[in-house]
Scaffold this motif. Structure first.
Motif, PDB file in Angstrom:
ATOM      1  N   GLN A   1       0.834  -1.205   0.000  1.00  0.00           N
ATOM      2  CA  GLN A   1       0.000   0.000   0.000  1.00  0.00           C
ATOM      3  C   GLN A   1       0.871   1.258   0.000  1.00  0.00           C
TER       4      GLN A   1
ATOM      5  N   GLU B   1       2.496   1.651  -3.447  1.00  0.00           N
ATOM      6  CA  GLU B   1       1.522   2.101  -4.446  1.00  0.00           C
ATOM      7  C   GLU B   1       1.142   3.567  -4.258  1.00  0.00           C
ATOM      8  N   SER B   2       1.106   4.027  -3.021  1.00  0.00           N
ATOM      9  CA  SER B   2       0.710   5.417  -2.750  1.00  0.00           C
ATOM     10  C   SER B   2       1.891   6.390  -2.793  1.00  0.00           C
TER      11      SER B   2
END
Length: 105
Positions: free
Chosen positions: A59, A62-63
């Motif tokens: 996460q 991806e961010s």
């Protein structure tokens, strides 16, 4: 109710240190520097990496909260020479600029 930090978190916190870009350059050359955005808790990210918490790490990747350090970031750090904080999670060195207005790298 306040949650107590884990033993690993406390250990990593004591191993986190101020470091200059000049000292980090050899690790950049080896490709083992990970940039942690200033909005994140460096030690919490290091803990997740150490504990192989794939969901959290994915996460963050991806961010953009966590990323492999790019050439443009290295050039910026070499030019500005800001105060950096780092912690080692073998084979990685996680780095973060502790300034209020940290830029994405």
């Amino acid at each position: 109710m306040t949650e107590q930090p884990s033993t690993l978190y406390a250990k990593l916190l004591t191993e986190t240190a101020s470091i200059s870009w000049q000292e980090l350059q050899p690790y950049f050359a080896k490709g083992v520097l990970l940039w942690v955005d200033g909005s994140a808790d460096l030690v919490a990210v290091a803990e997740a990496v150490a504990e192989n918490e794939h969901g959290k790490v994915r996460q963050w990747l991806e961010s953009g909260v966590l990323s492999k350090m790019e050439d443009s970031c290295a050039e910026d750090l070499a030019t500005r020479d800001p105060q950096l904080w780092a912690v080692v999670i073998v084979p990685w060195v996680l780095v973060q600029e502790r300034a209020q207005a940290s830029t994405a790298h």
